[in-house]
Design a protein around this motif. Structure first.
Motif, PDB file in Angstrom:
ATOM      1  N   LEU A  91       1.000  -1.092   0.269  1.00  0.00           N
ATOM      2  CA  LEU A  91       0.575  -0.212   0.172  1.00  0.00           C
ATOM      3  C   LEU A  91       0.409   1.829  -0.108  1.00  0.00           C
ATOM      4  N   TRP A  92       1.912   1.323   0.686  1.00  0.00           N
ATOM      5  CA  TRP A  92       2.982   2.233   0.929  1.00  0.00           C
ATOM      6  C   TRP A  92       4.338   2.368  -0.395  1.00  0.00           C
ATOM      7  N   ASN A  93       4.537   1.547  -1.266  1.00  0.00           N
ATOM      8  CA  ASN A  93       5.375   1.702  -1.626  1.00  0.00           C
ATOM      9  C   ASN A  93       4.789   2.941  -2.965  1.00  0.00           C
ATOM     10  N   ASP A  94       6.057   3.163  -3.599  1.00  0.00           N
ATOM     11  CA  ASP A  94       6.085   4.730  -4.677  1.00  0.00           C
ATOM     12  C   ASP A  94       5.239   4.269  -5.642  1.00  0.00           C
ATOM     13  N   ALA A  95       5.707   3.208  -6.200  1.00  0.00           N
ATOM     14  CA  ALA A  95       4.498   2.333  -7.243  1.00  0.00           C
ATOM     15  C   ALA A  95       2.622   2.961  -7.258  1.00  0.00           C
ATOM     16  N   THR A  96       2.886   2.210  -5.791  1.00  0.00           N
ATOM     17  CA  THR A  96       0.964   2.774  -5.666  1.00  0.00           C
ATOM     18  C   THR A  96       0.824   3.685  -4.951  1.00  0.00           C
ATOM     19  N   ARG A  97       1.834   4.896  -4.295  1.00  0.00           N
ATOM     20  CA  ARG A  97       1.805   6.611  -4.405  1.00  0.00           C
ATOM     21  C   ARG A  97       1.296   7.217  -5.721  1.00  0.00           C
ATOM     22  N   THR A  98       2.235   6.434  -6.533  1.00  0.00           N
ATOM     23  CA  THR A  98       1.916   7.052  -8.863  1.00  0.00           C
ATOM     24  C   THR A  98       0.550   6.596  -8.865  1.00  0.00           C
ATOM     25  N   LEU A  99      -0.137   5.927  -8.569  1.00  0.00           N
ATOM     26  CA  LEU A  99      -1.742   4.763  -8.900  1.00  0.00           C
ATOM     27  C   LEU A  99      -2.672   5.543  -8.234  1.00  0.00           C
TER      28      LEU A  99
ATOM     29  N   GLY B  63      -9.731  11.133  -4.370  1.00  0.00           N
ATOM     30  CA  GLY B  63     -10.094  10.795  -2.856  1.00  0.00           C
ATOM     31  C   GLY B  63      -8.526  10.336  -2.925  1.00  0.00           C
ATOM     32  N   GLY B  64      -7.529   9.907  -3.777  1.00  0.00           N
ATOM     33  CA  GLY B  64      -6.306   8.979  -4.287  1.00  0.00           C
ATOM     34  C   GLY B  64      -5.108   9.335  -2.923  1.00  0.00           C
ATOM     35  N   ARG B  65      -5.394  10.345  -3.709  1.00  0.00           N
ATOM     36  CA  ARG B  65      -4.289  12.091  -3.648  1.00  0.00           C
ATOM     37  C   ARG B  65      -4.154  12.274  -2.047  1.00  0.00           C
ATOM     38  N   GLN B  66      -5.295  11.861  -0.744  1.00  0.00           N
ATOM     39  CA  GLN B  66      -5.933  11.602  -0.011  1.00  0.00           C
ATOM     40  C   GLN B  66      -4.780  11.050   1.070  1.00  0.00           C
ATOM     41  N   ILE B  67      -4.636  10.004   0.172  1.00  0.00           N
ATOM     42  CA  ILE B  67      -4.245   8.680   1.037  1.00  0.00           C
ATOM     43  C   ILE B  67      -2.417   8.733   1.319  1.00  0.00           C
ATOM     44  N   ARG B  68      -2.611   8.952   2.668  1.00  0.00           N
ATOM     45  CA  ARG B  68      -0.800   9.151   2.426  1.00  0.00           C
ATOM     46  C   ARG B  68      -0.487   8.365   4.163  1.00  0.00           C
ATOM     47  N   LEU B  69       1.235   8.431   3.553  1.00  0.00           N
ATOM     48  CA  LEU B  69       1.578   7.294   5.166  1.00  0.00           C
ATOM     49  C   LEU B  69       1.067   8.444   6.774  1.00  0.00           C
TER      50      LEU B  69
END
Length: 340
Positions: free
Chosen positions: A291-299, A306-312
């Motif tokens: 969930l918290w890897n760089d590839a998921t961040r891109t997705l 709403g995905g941009r609000q999901i932060r570690l």
């Protein structure tokens, strides 16, 4: 030795060589991880689809470093549409799904055996994987109605969302706190999609939805000039905030629903990804790391807004039940990695 015999011996000698040359992943048994989300017109389903894709790396897939998926090797995330928070927790209790999205208030009620779960034993094996994003209570009204406050809903046709949804619990509580109650409106119980369709035809005055913003069904109505959002503040909201620690003021930021939209007062909860203590520690650890890897961040950044609000940095916000052991180990390792 006959030609046929020589061919048979040659084939027997080749079998081990051929087997050795096959990719190991081809013999790998796939693992499935079912994620309960919500209706397709809300926020849970599109966000769940992004996350389900991010954590997946089916047998035979290319490795992450080779340009393939960076999910959990051998795992297939299955996204399940549902009625929402309550339905997802009940489905987990029955073993029909492995995890699900739910509002923090619903999770707290299930864990403690209160509210909508007061008639059953507390689900003390609920465990959190991550807090995802803030969910806003949105009171959407038809553009042509005269409704400008919560109190003015009285006597109007209002959808409170479907049974099994967190929105229904929160909208009912809000109406009760306002002294209106469900009996003070012409109550309908439907998902946001059908509610929006009725509103676009002028057959519904208002509907509630608790979701991350922008919410597709709401955005479509507002773009078409068919709806607006009524601010929620005042005594009824203050009563709910004082009564429930998992609620907080979370205004809808300016510009979310168009460049001319100003900040809108409201309140809300956090959307969390939960599972049960029965889930494998190693699997949940791997899912959390994916969930918290760089590839998921891109997705997440390139998918639903709403995905941009999901932060570690906010992964533990509003969490009021225990973390899963695998998630706890995951965050400890991520914290160590950050310090190094």
């Amino acid at each position: 030795m006959t030609t046929l015999a020589r061919l048979s011996v040659a084939l027997l000698l080749l079998v081990p060589l051929l087997s050795a040359s096959l990719p190991a992943a081809s013999a790998q048994e796939p693992k499935f991880f079912r994620i309960g989300t919500g209706g397709v017109n809300g926020t849970y389903y599109p966000i769940g689809s992004i996350i389900g894709n991010a954590i997946s790396n089916p047998p035979g897939s290319r490795a992450c470093e080779a340009g393939g998926s960076c999910g959990v090797p051998g795992l297939i995330g299955i996204v399940v549409s549902s009625n929402g928070s309550v339905a997802n927790i009940e489905a987990m209790e029955r073993g029909e799904i492995d995890s699900g999205f739910a509002q923090s208030d619903v999770i707290h009620a299930a864990y403690t055996g209160t509210g909508a779960f007061a008639d059953r034993a507390p689900m003390t094996d609920l465990r959190v994987i991550a807090s995802l994003y803030a969910e806003h209570m949105q009171l959407v009204v038809g553009e042509d109605t005269a409704i400008t406050t919560l109190a003015e809903l009285a006597g109007h046709r209002v959808s409170l969302d479907e049974p099994g949804s967190g929105t229904l619990l929160l909208s009912t509580g809000l109406l009760n706190a306002a002294g209106i109650g469900t009996g003070g409106v012409i109550a309908e119980y439907m998902k946001p999609g059908p509610a929006a369709s009725l509103m676009s035809r002028g057959e519904l005055d208002a509907f509630f939805i608790v979701a991350g913003v922008p919410t597709n069904a709401v955005a479509d109505l507002m773009r078409a000039g068919k709806a607006r959002i009524v601010p929620l503040s005042g005594p009824a909201v203050e009563t709910l905030l004082a009564r429930h620690e998992f609620l907080s003021r979370v205004p809808i930021p300016a510009g979310i629903y168009g460049s001319d939209q100003k900040e809108i007062d409201t309140f809300g909860v956090t959307a969390q990804w939960v599972t049960t203590a029965k889930a494998s520690e190693d699997l949940v650890y791997a899912v959390c790391k994916a969930l918290w890897n760089d590839a998921t961040r891109t997705l997440l950044d390139g998918g639903h807004p709403g995905g941009r609000q999901i932060r570690l940095t906010s992964a533990l916000d509003g969490v009021n039940v225990p973390l899963h052991a695998g998630a706890e180990r995951c965050y400890a390792d991520l914290e160590k990695a950050e310090k190094n």
